[in-house]
Design a protein around this motif. Structure first.
Motif, PDB file in Angstrom:
ATOM      1  N   MET B 475       1.004  -1.184  -0.110  1.00 54.41           N
ATOM      2  CA  MET B 475      -0.174  -0.017  -0.066  1.00 54.41           C
ATOM      3  C   MET B 475       0.829   1.196  -0.076  1.00 54.41           C
ATOM      4  N   ALA B 476       0.836   2.212  -0.950  1.00 58.43           N
ATOM      5  CA  ALA B 476       1.614   3.264  -1.072  1.00 58.43           C
ATOM      6  C   ALA B 476       0.682   4.304  -1.421  1.00 58.43           C
ATOM      7  N   THR B 477       1.453   5.555  -1.162  1.00 64.54           N
ATOM      8  CA  THR B 477       0.767   6.911  -1.248  1.00 64.54           C
ATOM      9  C   THR B 477       1.763   7.667  -1.881  1.00 64.54           C
ATOM     10  N   THR B 478       1.241   8.563  -2.838  1.00 63.36           N
ATOM     11  CA  THR B 478       1.959   9.652  -3.291  1.00 63.36           C
ATOM     12  C   THR B 478       1.997  11.094  -2.543  1.00 63.36           C
ATOM     13  N   ASN B 479       2.670  11.860  -2.860  1.00 62.86           N
ATOM     14  CA  ASN B 479       3.035  13.137  -2.417  1.00 62.86           C
ATOM     15  C   ASN B 479       1.740  14.166  -2.122  1.00 62.86           C
ATOM     16  N   SER B 480       0.921  13.636  -3.131  1.00 65.86           N
ATOM     17  CA  SER B 480      -0.321  14.396  -3.526  1.00 65.86           C
ATOM     18  C   SER B 480      -1.603  13.728  -2.541  1.00 65.86           C
ATOM     19  N   GLY B 481      -1.118  12.513  -1.784  1.00 72.36           N
ATOM     20  CA  GLY B 481      -1.934  11.936  -0.918  1.00 72.36           C
ATOM     21  C   GLY B 481      -2.827  10.906  -1.504  1.00 72.36           C
ATOM     22  N   GLU B 482      -2.536  10.610  -2.738  1.00 75.56           N
ATOM     23  CA  GLU B 482      -3.206   9.555  -3.332  1.00 75.56           C
ATOM     24  C   GLU B 482      -2.948   8.098  -3.126  1.00 75.56           C
ATOM     25  N   SER B 483      -3.421   7.148  -2.814  1.00 75.08           N
ATOM     26  CA  SER B 483      -3.075   6.165  -2.405  1.00 75.08           C
ATOM     27  C   SER B 483      -3.334   4.994  -3.038  1.00 75.08           C
ATOM     28  N   ILE B 484      -2.534   4.038  -3.286  1.00 71.88           N
ATOM     29  CA  ILE B 484      -2.909   2.795  -4.295  1.00 71.88           C
ATOM     30  C   ILE B 484      -2.540   1.451  -3.393  1.00 71.88           C
ATOM     31  N   SER B 485      -2.956   0.444  -3.774  1.00 75.08           N
ATOM     32  CA  SER B 485      -2.677  -0.993  -3.492  1.00 75.08           C
ATOM     33  C   SER B 485      -2.162  -1.664  -4.877  1.00 75.08           C
ATOM     34  N   CYS B 486      -1.007  -2.182  -4.658  1.00 75.73           N
ATOM     35  CA  CYS B 486      -0.493  -2.649  -5.772  1.00 75.73           C
ATOM     36  C   CYS B 486       0.461  -3.836  -5.428  1.00 75.73           C
ATOM     37  N   LEU B 487       0.746  -4.632  -6.692  1.00 76.64           N
ATOM     38  CA  LEU B 487       1.537  -5.718  -6.823  1.00 76.64           C
ATOM     39  C   LEU B 487       2.830  -5.465  -7.407  1.00 76.64           C
ATOM     40  N   LEU B 488       4.043  -5.595  -6.720  1.00 75.42           N
ATOM     41  CA  LEU B 488       5.416  -5.401  -7.327  1.00 75.42           C
ATOM     42  C   LEU B 488       6.025  -6.531  -7.295  1.00 75.42           C
ATOM     43  N   ILE B 489       6.573  -6.862  -8.431  1.00 77.01           N
ATOM     44  CA  ILE B 489       7.406  -7.924  -8.364  1.00 77.01           C
ATOM     45  C   ILE B 489       8.816  -7.834  -8.796  1.00 77.01           C
ATOM     46  N   HIS B 490       9.689  -8.737  -8.285  1.00 77.66           N
ATOM     47  CA  HIS B 490      11.103  -8.596  -8.657  1.00 77.66           C
ATOM     48  C   HIS B 490      11.332  -9.879  -9.489  1.00 77.66           C
ATOM     49  N   ASP B 491      11.939  -9.493 -10.583  1.00 83.80           N
ATOM     50  CA  ASP B 491      12.032 -10.626 -11.643  1.00 83.80           C
ATOM     51  C   ASP B 491      13.561 -10.930 -11.455  1.00 83.80           C
ATOM     52  N   HIS B 492      13.724 -11.919 -10.814  1.00 82.57           N
ATOM     53  CA  HIS B 492      15.137 -12.384 -10.492  1.00 82.57           C
ATOM     54  C   HIS B 492      15.833 -13.016 -11.778  1.00 82.57           C
ATOM     55  N   LEU B 493      15.314 -13.284 -12.749  1.00 83.95           N
ATOM     56  CA  LEU B 493      16.126 -13.555 -14.037  1.00 83.95           C
ATOM     57  C   LEU B 493      16.828 -12.266 -14.606  1.00 83.95           C
ATOM     58  N   ASN B 494      15.904 -11.116 -14.632  1.00 81.85           N
ATOM     59  CA  ASN B 494      16.580 -10.067 -15.261  1.00 81.85           C
ATOM     60  C   ASN B 494      16.887  -9.139 -14.096  1.00 81.85           C
ATOM     61  N   ASN B 495      16.602  -9.525 -13.094  1.00 86.71           N
ATOM     62  CA  ASN B 495      17.195  -8.612 -12.012  1.00 86.71           C
ATOM     63  C   ASN B 495      16.367  -7.116 -11.903  1.00 86.71           C
ATOM     64  N   LYS B 496      15.170  -7.298 -12.113  1.00 83.04           N
ATOM     65  CA  LYS B 496      14.367  -6.100 -12.186  1.00 83.04           C
ATOM     66  C   LYS B 496      13.082  -5.990 -11.438  1.00 83.04           C
ATOM     67  N   TRP B 497      12.914  -4.715 -10.761  1.00 84.57           N
ATOM     68  CA  TRP B 497      11.458  -4.492  -9.939  1.00 84.57           C
ATOM     69  C   TRP B 497      10.715  -3.996 -11.163  1.00 84.57           C
ATOM     70  N   LEU B 498       9.389  -4.513 -11.004  1.00 81.25           N
ATOM     71  CA  LEU B 498       8.343  -4.266 -11.917  1.00 81.25           C
ATOM     72  C   LEU B 498       6.915  -3.948 -11.358  1.00 81.25           C
ATOM     73  N   LEU B 499       6.458  -2.943 -11.590  1.00 79.62           N
ATOM     74  CA  LEU B 499       4.825  -2.954 -11.199  1.00 79.62           C
ATOM     75  C   LEU B 499       3.969  -3.602 -11.855  1.00 79.62           C
ATOM     76  N   ASP B 500       3.344  -4.679 -11.319  1.00 84.00           N
ATOM     77  CA  ASP B 500       2.464  -5.592 -12.154  1.00 84.00           C
ATOM     78  C   ASP B 500       1.422  -5.444 -12.148  1.00 84.00           C
ATOM     79  N   ALA B 501       0.809  -4.968 -11.114  1.00 87.22           N
ATOM     80  CA  ALA B 501      -0.863  -4.933 -10.991  1.00 87.22           C
ATOM     81  C   ALA B 501      -1.224  -3.991  -9.947  1.00 87.22           C
ATOM     82  N   TYR B 502      -2.326  -3.809  -9.970  1.00 89.84           N
ATOM     83  CA  TYR B 502      -3.325  -2.849  -9.127  1.00 89.84           C
ATOM     84  C   TYR B 502      -4.512  -3.485  -8.460  1.00 89.84           C
ATOM     85  N   TYR B 503      -4.458  -3.384  -7.204  1.00 89.29           N
ATOM     86  CA  TYR B 503      -5.779  -4.015  -6.595  1.00 89.29           C
ATOM     87  C   TYR B 503      -6.763  -2.844  -6.779  1.00 89.29           C
ATOM     88  N   ASP B 504      -7.846  -3.453  -7.549  1.00 91.72           N
ATOM     89  CA  ASP B 504      -8.899  -2.332  -7.587  1.00 91.72           C
ATOM     90  C   ASP B 504     -10.411  -3.115  -7.641  1.00 91.72           C
TER      91      ASP B 504
END
Lengths: 275, 504
Positions: B475-504
């Motif tokens: 669960m994250a918030t922006t500076n403007s106060g907007e909050s989101i629930s989202c799914l972050l993934i860490h792709d170990h194969l490519n060593n990348k962090w990705l924003l995969d989906a929102y809970y909505d």
């Protein structure tokens, strides 16, 4: 002494040039509604989403718009009706849809893309390809005009408000006419209301809070829904308070693993009871 | 009926002259009012082998060379197409088979001729003149111009149809009179025989029939008996009916290569109309149509259109063809077009009074084709989940409302859904004490208030589509106060962090 009916006729006759039927209440349209499957939302909507109209679910990300729309679709597809999901940003998650109970065989999914075919404009050689928003609007038009779909979701949830408000009013008016003619419920997901006067119902969804922050898994999303507009409200009061707040409701949506846990606990309780 | 009495016989002969020209022009209505010649042979020795009446009026005759035709000017010159002629012959045969199952093909120079055994069909189609008119109308509807002759004698009908125009009804016993004015070239004579008859002043069958048979046989041998029988209209014939395989196929080759889809559809419309007409004659519909095109300096183009239910609606099938070609246009100019249809039973959908709302199948076909032409064929359909633990795996399958079973499961209670981001957005993420604390998606910075995880998943290490992911629900918030629930993934194969989906 004249009767009340005669008196009313006399008054209406006197005013008929300036105010036709001044004392006769206008006939109310009672719309058929279909439930969304979320009790608190259905109570707020006086039974559910009206059939043959445009319903808008607005709000920012993580405000529960997709969950309400999928729940409504699940109700319709389980009856055997055919629904469509027009996805401007290709963001529908089939796993979530199946978990909500949507019969995927009864769902037509149109995934708009950037690599689409060029516009069929033969007069222009430099015709640009359809944009995702163009594709979504045109696909909605095609499906509404073809008929037979009980519910169509136009998913503009990730479109910017500026782009959504540039959609011509004539488009929404055409959608409204087609939805009414084909008895199709058109649900529009967006960050803000785009259909304006063509929308029969506007539900404003507010972002979630999670009740159990201290747990190990994210669970129990709490959403707040406000009814901003309802054209076919069965109860109307001629007097509207200036400081009246729009009716609202809170609802809680568990995550998939909450339901699994609840089912297992219920199963355990049943087993203990039998023992 | 006594054993010596022959059963009554009645034959209808159909003669389509200038067949190489007619086989092409039936699919080219734009050229039917223009002078057209068909050339055959190897360049530069091509010669006119067939022409239409407009070209004949301009003074063109068979045997002229290309250069001589071009000198006349304003003549459409087309090249002979054997495949088009075969397809046209099949169409003609299909058309004639509506009147009789017993059809014999007669080989005629530069023409296509068939003789139908129509004995006993008077009660079905009427008197011979009515049969002839109906036959000719049907042939015209198929796009051919033919002469029709009806006679009790096979050869009389055949010869009369070849040397006359329109409809000829030859009454029984008047065969000799009907053939009297026909030149003796109708008989299978050698050049020597022609010379002899020319010396004798005999030019027509009527003059030949008047010769005494006893005087002919010593001079010309036994074949002269057959000539006389043919000229008098009493030659015998053993009928040999064709046994053709039913095939719905139309083919055309273009003299100038076609690049515009509109021009192609203009011809395709006629071909579909012919296929529908032929299928309808047998109480059938078109279950599918295979489109094959020969392209200029490119591999052959092959597509297939298949309506949900077999249809004989010409406009509907043409619309499907148009949308299919719009979605998958040929990559080069088209030199030849072939449509091969599979026949299916004419089916009807029984609608139920209390059945749930569903689109009309044939209309849905057009709708889906229009959507596919717009967004791509692989992006319209029903999602089907794959049997995999990999997140977000699904495949698109064809959407259909035919024989769709009613869902047995009840809708489950509502639950929070994911909105996938395809493809996932790469993030720059800050991790403190093993947990993500903040991330930046483009220009927006999010502060993570709560993070749940990590959830590790991996699989298919033996395959190319292997995955190895670490998932975080945040669960994250922006500076403007907007909050989101989202799914972050860490792709170990490519060593990348990705924003995969929102809970909505």
């Amino acid at each position: 002494m004249p009767s009340s009916v005669a008196l009313r006729q006399q008054i209406e006759t006197a005013f008929q040039h300036r105010y036709p039927s001044v004392l006769t209440p206008s006939p109310k349209t009672i719309r058929e509604v279909v439930p969304t499957g979320i009790i608190r939302v259905d109570e707020l909507l006086n039974g559910g989403i009206p059939v043959g109209t445009i319903t808008e679910l607005t709000g920012p990300a993580s405000s529960g718009r997709t969950s309400i729309a999928l729940s409504a679709i699940a109700q319709r597809t389980c009856e055997g009706s055919v629904c469509a999901w027009i996805d401007a940003k290709d963001s529908l998650d089939p796993e979530s849809a199946a978990a909500t109970g949507v019969s995927l065989n009864h769902l037509l999914w149109v995934r708009c893309s950037d690599k689409a075919s060029p516009r069929p404009d033969r007069s222009r050689k430099d015709a640009q390809p359809w944009t995702r928003l163009d594709q979504a609007l045109r696909a909605t038009d095609i499906l509404l005009q073809s008929g037979g779909f009980s519910t169509i979701v136009l998913d503009l949830a990730d479109e910017s408000i500026e782009h959504g408000r540039r959609i011509p009013l004539a488009t929404w008016f055409r959608y409204r006419q087609a939805a009414d003619r084909t008895r199709c419920s058109l649900i529009v997901l967006g960050k803000a209301p785009f259909a304006q006067s063509s929308a029969a119902v506007v539900l404003e969804c507010h972002p979630s809070t999670v009740s159990s922050i201290s747990g190990t898994v994210i669970r129990n999303f709490n959403y707040k829904v406000q009814r901003r507009r309802e054209r076919f409200s069965p109860v109307t009061s001629p007097i509207t308070s200036i400081d009246r707040k729009p009716p609202s409701s809170d609802w809680t949506s568990p995550a998939a693993w909450d339901l699994v846990k609840r089912a297992s606990s219920e199963h355990r309780a049943t087993a203990e009871h039998r023992a | 009926m006594s054993p010596d009495t022959k059963p009554p016989s009645l034959f209808a002969a159909v003669h389509v002259s200038e067949f190489p020209a007619q086989s092409i022009l039936r699919l080219r209505p734009d050229l039917q009012s223009a002078p057209v010649v068909i050339l055959d042979g190897t360049p530069p020795q091509e010669r006119v082998i067939a022409l239409n009446s407009h070209a004949r009026k301009r003074g063109i005759i068979q045997g002229l060379t290309r250069l001589e035709v071009e000198e006349v000017g304003s003549i459409h010159i087309l090249t002979r197409s054997a495949e088009t002629e075969i397809a046209a012959r099949t169409v003609l045969l299909e058309t004639l088979s509506q009147f009789s199952p017993r059809i014999e093909e007669v080989f005629a120079n530069n023409a296509c001729s068939f003789v139908l055994d129509i004995a006993g069909s008077e009660r079905l189609f009427g008197a011979p003149d009515q049969i002839a008119h109906r036959l000719r109308e049907t042939i015209v509807a198929a796009g051919f111009r033919a002469s029709v002759s009806i006679s009790d004698n096979f050869h009389t009908a055949r010869i009369k149809s070849e040397f006359s125009r329109g409809i000829s009804i030859i009454p029984s016993g008047r065969e000799s009179n009907a053939l009297a004015s026909i030149p003796i070239s109708a008989l299978p004579l050698d050049l020597d025989h022609y010379g002899t008859f020319a010396l004798w002043g005999i030019g027509t069958l009527g003059e030949l029939a008047a010769l005494p048979e006893d005087e002919m046989i010593p001079r010309f041998g036994q074949p002269s008996r057959q000539w006389l029988a043919l000229a008098r209209g009493n030659a015998d014939h053993t009928f040999q009916p064709l046994e053709e395989k039913f095939e719905l196929k139309e083919h055309i080759e273009f003299e100038t290569h076609i690049e515009q889809l509109d021009a192609l559809l203009f011809i395709g419309a006629n071909m579909i109309a012919n296929l529908v007409a032929r299928a309808t004659c047998r109480a059938l519909s078109l279950a599918s149509i295979n489109i094959e095109m020969q392209l200029e300096r490119s591999p052959a183009y092959k597509r297939r259109i298949q309506p949900a239910i077999p249809s004989c609606d010409r406009k509907f099938l043409l619309k499907l063809l148009q949308l299919e070609l719009a979605a998958h246009p040929p990559q080069a100019a088209v030199t030849a077009l072939t449509l091969i249809a599979d026949a299916g039973r004419q089916s009807k959908i029984q609608l139920g009074l209390f059945a749930p709302q569903a689109p009309e199948p044939s209309r849905l076909d057009v709708t889906l084709a229009r959507l596919k032409a717009m967004v791509g064929a692989d992006r319209v359909g029903s999602p089907a989940l794959l049997d995999s633990h990999a997140p977000g795996r699904f495949q698109m399958q064809e959407f259909s409302v035919i024989d769709q079973p009613r869902p047995s499961a009840q809708p489950s209670s509502p639950r929070t859904s994911l909105r996938r981001i395809r493809p996932p957005h790469p993030l720059s993420l800050q991790i403190t004490e093993g947990k993500p604390r903040s991330f930046r998606d483009g220009a927006t910075r999010y502060e993570i208030s709560v993070a749940y995880g990590p959830w590790q998943s991996s699989g298919s290490w033996w395959d190319l589509d292997r995955w190895d992911l670490e998932e975080w629900d945040v669960m994250a918030t922006t500076n403007s106060g907007e909050s989101i629930s989202c799914l972050l993934i860490h792709d170990h194969l490519n060593n990348k962090w990705l924003l995969d989906a929102y809970y909505d």
